[in-house]
Design a protein around this motif. Structure first.
Motif, PDB file in Angstrom:
ATOM      1  N   THR A  26      47.607  25.707  34.456  1.00 24.53           N
ATOM      2  CA  THR A  26      48.686  25.215  33.512  1.00 24.53           C
ATOM      3  C   THR A  26      47.953  25.219  32.076  1.00 24.53           C
ATOM      4  OG1 THR A  26      47.350  22.955  33.996  1.00 24.53           O
ATOM      5  CG2 THR A  26      49.404  23.479  35.142  1.00 24.53           C
ATOM      6  N   ASP A  27      46.902  26.040  31.881  1.00 18.22           N
ATOM      7  CA  ASP A  27      46.011  25.946  30.586  1.00 18.22           C
ATOM      8  C   ASP A  27      46.045  27.358  30.130  1.00 18.22           C
ATOM      9  OD1 ASP A  27      44.587  27.332  32.224  1.00 18.22           O
ATOM     10  OD2 ASP A  27      42.559  26.527  31.741  1.00 18.22           O
ATOM     11  N   GLY A  28      46.997  28.327  30.642  1.00 17.30           N
ATOM     12  CA  GLY A  28      46.831  29.618  30.085  1.00 17.30           C
ATOM     13  C   GLY A  28      46.011  30.589  30.629  1.00 17.30           C
ATOM     14  N   THR A  29      45.279  30.250  31.694  1.00 13.06           N
ATOM     15  CA  THR A  29      44.564  31.119  32.365  1.00 13.06           C
ATOM     16  C   THR A  29      44.988  32.394  32.858  1.00 13.06           C
ATOM     17  OG1 THR A  29      43.117  29.197  33.170  1.00 13.06           O
ATOM     18  CG2 THR A  29      43.017  31.420  34.559  1.00 13.06           C
ATOM     19  N   ASN A  30      46.220  32.573  33.427  1.00 13.05           N
ATOM     20  CA  ASN A  30      46.890  33.682  34.084  1.00 13.05           C
ATOM     21  C   ASN A  30      47.067  34.619  32.559  1.00 13.05           C
ATOM     22  OD1 ASN A  30      48.355  31.028  35.580  1.00 13.05           O
ATOM     23  ND2 ASN A  30      47.528  32.699  36.809  1.00 13.05           N
ATOM     24  N   GLU A  31      47.618  34.011  31.763  1.00 11.89           N
ATOM     25  CA  GLU A  31      47.836  34.894  30.338  1.00 11.89           C
ATOM     26  C   GLU A  31      46.595  35.525  29.804  1.00 11.89           C
ATOM     27  OE1 GLU A  31      51.074  32.365  31.119  1.00 11.89           O
ATOM     28  OE2 GLU A  31      48.880  31.935  30.861  1.00 11.89           O
ATOM     29  N   ILE A  32      45.302  34.705  29.825  1.00 12.51           N
ATOM     30  CA  ILE A  32      44.038  35.307  29.600  1.00 12.51           C
ATOM     31  C   ILE A  32      43.546  36.426  30.396  1.00 12.51           C
ATOM     32  CG2 ILE A  32      41.484  34.720  29.171  1.00 12.51           C
ATOM     33  CD1 ILE A  32      42.447  31.923  28.330  1.00 12.51           C
ATOM     34  N   CYS A  33      43.945  36.310  31.896  1.00 12.56           N
ATOM     35  CA  CYS A  33      43.581  37.252  32.519  1.00 12.56           C
ATOM     36  C   CYS A  33      44.317  38.704  32.349  1.00 12.56           C
ATOM     37  CB  CYS A  33      43.856  36.901  34.209  1.00 12.56           C
ATOM     38  SG  CYS A  33      42.786  35.563  34.680  1.00 12.56           S
ATOM     39  N   GLU A  34      45.731  38.477  32.323  1.00  9.38           N
ATOM     40  CA  GLU A  34      46.371  39.599  31.705  1.00  9.38           C
ATOM     41  C   GLU A  34      45.821  40.449  30.532  1.00  9.38           C
ATOM     42  OE1 GLU A  34      50.160  37.885  31.362  1.00  9.38           O
ATOM     43  OE2 GLU A  34      50.626  37.882  33.672  1.00  9.38           O
ATOM     44  N   ARG A  35      45.537  39.617  29.568  1.00 10.25           N
ATOM     45  CA  ARG A  35      45.049  40.237  28.273  1.00 10.25           C
ATOM     46  C   ARG A  35      43.700  40.722  28.469  1.00 10.25           C
ATOM     47  NH1 ARG A  35      45.644  35.733  25.630  1.00 10.25           N
ATOM     48  NH2 ARG A  35      43.604  34.993  25.435  1.00 10.25           N
ATOM     49  N   LEU A  36      42.707  40.327  29.372  1.00 17.68           N
ATOM     50  CA  LEU A  36      41.647  40.809  29.503  1.00 17.68           C
ATOM     51  C   LEU A  36      41.770  42.190  30.387  1.00 17.68           C
ATOM     52  CD1 LEU A  36      39.591  37.614  30.552  1.00 17.68           C
ATOM     53  CD2 LEU A  36      39.000  39.333  28.535  1.00 17.68           C
ATOM     54  N   PRO A  87      49.591  33.563  44.767  1.00 22.27           N
ATOM     55  CA  PRO A  87      50.706  32.713  44.471  1.00 22.27           C
ATOM     56  C   PRO A  87      50.654  31.676  45.532  1.00 22.27           C
ATOM     57  CG  PRO A  87      51.244  34.570  45.774  1.00 22.27           C
ATOM     58  CD  PRO A  87      50.167  34.883  45.596  1.00 22.27           C
ATOM     59  N   PHE A  88      49.647  31.103  46.088  1.00 18.20           N
ATOM     60  CA  PHE A  88      49.641  30.162  46.851  1.00 18.20           C
ATOM     61  C   PHE A  88      48.895  29.055  46.485  1.00 18.20           C
ATOM     62  CE2 PHE A  88      50.105  34.007  49.391  1.00 18.20           C
ATOM     63  CZ  PHE A  88      51.343  34.192  49.804  1.00 18.20           C
ATOM     64  N   VAL A 134      40.900  36.811  40.147  1.00 14.43           N
ATOM     65  CA  VAL A 134      42.014  36.478  40.838  1.00 14.43           C
ATOM     66  C   VAL A 134      42.289  34.796  40.989  1.00 14.43           C
ATOM     67  CG1 VAL A 134      42.538  36.117  43.302  1.00 14.43           C
ATOM     68  CG2 VAL A 134      41.140  37.927  42.860  1.00 14.43           C
ATOM     69  N   ALA A 135      43.695  34.470  40.351  1.00 14.44           N
ATOM     70  CA  ALA A 135      43.889  33.361  39.732  1.00 14.44           C
ATOM     71  C   ALA A 135      45.219  32.789  40.580  1.00 14.44           C
ATOM     72  CB  ALA A 135      44.225  33.356  38.221  1.00 14.44           C
ATOM     73  N   GLU A 136      45.222  31.464  40.808  1.00 11.60           N
ATOM     74  CA  GLU A 136      46.344  30.879  41.240  1.00 11.60           C
ATOM     75  C   GLU A 136      47.113  30.388  39.968  1.00 11.60           C
ATOM     76  OE1 GLU A 136      45.764  27.151  43.856  1.00 11.60           O
ATOM     77  OE2 GLU A 136      43.522  27.776  43.545  1.00 11.60           O
ATOM     78  N   GLN A 137      48.249  29.859  40.010  1.00  8.83           N
ATOM     79  CA  GLN A 137      48.870  29.559  38.914  1.00  8.83           C
ATOM     80  C   GLN A 137      48.244  28.173  38.328  1.00  8.83           C
ATOM     81  OE1 GLN A 137      51.951  30.513  37.833  1.00  8.83           O
ATOM     82  NE2 GLN A 137      51.356  29.653  36.045  1.00  8.83           N
TER      83      GLN A 137
END
Length: 323
Positions: A110-120, A134-135, A105-108
């Motif tokens: 700036t280091d690519g965390t969200n993209e890594i989560c999607e890939r995993l 989103p908060f 579960v990730a907030e927004q």
């Protein structure tokens, strides 16, 4: 803004209290049962009003049924994330053999965390789930007049309750983005859960790894993390939830007997790139830990773990932390 310092109580904990817990069975038994009976008669069922957020974002309400529904006897790990790119893939892949579900579960970030989560989640769809939150969480250093309460989507407690409610299995645990499992302990722990199905809080500790150049060891000023906090595995129930301490962090409510399972993890916070950035140091909490790390010596692993240091180095090598 609160100023964090290395206090006398910190010294007492790490030099006296924590070693007694590890090495004195009589003292450990007293502490475990004293804390259990104190909690058993003070912890109330989760108040349903804290599950309905006051901002009226109904799609982010937390279902009370999650706390009371029957669940399959498997284990879920929950990672609450923001700017977690350094070791996130290493951590998730290291835990895949030991957890039956990993919820990211990730907030927004700036280091690519969200993209890594999607890939995993795309790579391991049977085990890994990803949810975007989103908060913007108002964490412990937030000093505005509108301090978040437990029922606010901006509080860390609400974020945590919402994140844990994404899981589907009976046992849950917090999964940080900078820890690596010790295989022997995890195999023993899984066996214990599936054989005993314990109504207990299985408590763990970790050692804080510090590195300078090619030298690796244990951080001298805070060598171990072992707290009566949320560092463990426990069965979901209406008696396990989080509330917000205004101006600080979340409080964990649990009415179970603690059972120490000792050394489970290597803690890599001091090795993260993000840990040494100016952004991290903007918070008093971040500045405090940077100062602790800078002022620490590197202590040999054998002083704090009960097996050969070669096993520690193997974990670090197998997970590509050192080369």
């Amino acid at each position: 803004m609160k100023r964090f310092t290395f206090t006398f109580s910190d010294i007492v904990w790490h030099k006296f209290y924590e070693p007694l817990l590890r090495h004195s069975k009589i003292f450990r038994t007293f502490v475990v049962y004293y804390s259990y009976f104190r909690r058993k008669y003070s912890v109330q069922p989760v108040p349903q009003e804290i599950l309905i957020n006051k901002e009226w974002k109904t799609e982010y309400n937390i279902p009370y049924t999650w706390f009371i529904d029957s669940k399959k006897l498997w284990i879920s790990g929950v990672a609450r994330l923001k700017n977690s790119a350094d070791f996130l893939e290493n951590v998730v892949e290291a835990f895949l053999p030991y957890l039956d579900e990993i919820v990211l579960v990730a907030e927004q970030a700036t280091d690519g965390t969200n993209e890594i989560c999607e890939r995993l989640a795309a790579t391991y769809p049977e085990k890994v789930k990803y949810y975007y939150y989103p908060f913007a969480i108002r964490f412990r250093d937030y000093d505005g007049d509108d301090q978040p309460t437990t029922d606010s989507i901006y509080s860390f407690a609400y974020f945590t309750n919402w994140a844990f409610a994404r899981t589907t299995y009976k046992y849950v645990m917090r999964l940080d983005d900078d820890i690596l499992p010790v295989p022997d302990t995890w195999e023993r722990m899984r066996k214990y859960i599936f054989e005993k199905e314990p109504n207990e809080y299985l408590l763990y500790y970790w050692v804080n790894v510090l590195a300078r150049g090619s030298q690796y060891g244990v951080m001298s000023r805070i060598p171990r993390c072992w707290t009566w906090w949320d560092n463990g595995i426990y069965p979901v129930s209406q008696y396990s939830y989080f509330t917000q301490i205004v101006g600080s962090t979340e409080a964990f409510h649990l009415n179970l007997l603690y059972r120490p399972f000792w050394f489970w993890y290597l803690h890599l916070k001091n090795l993260k790139k993000w840990f040494w950035t100016a952004d991290y140091a903007q918070s008093e909490w971040g500045k405090y830990f940077q100062e602790l790390s800078t002022g620490s010596e590197i202590t040999e692993f054998h002083e704090y773990v009960d097996f050969p240091p070669s096993k520690i180095y193997k974990i670090l090598l197998d997970n590509a932390i050192i080369h």
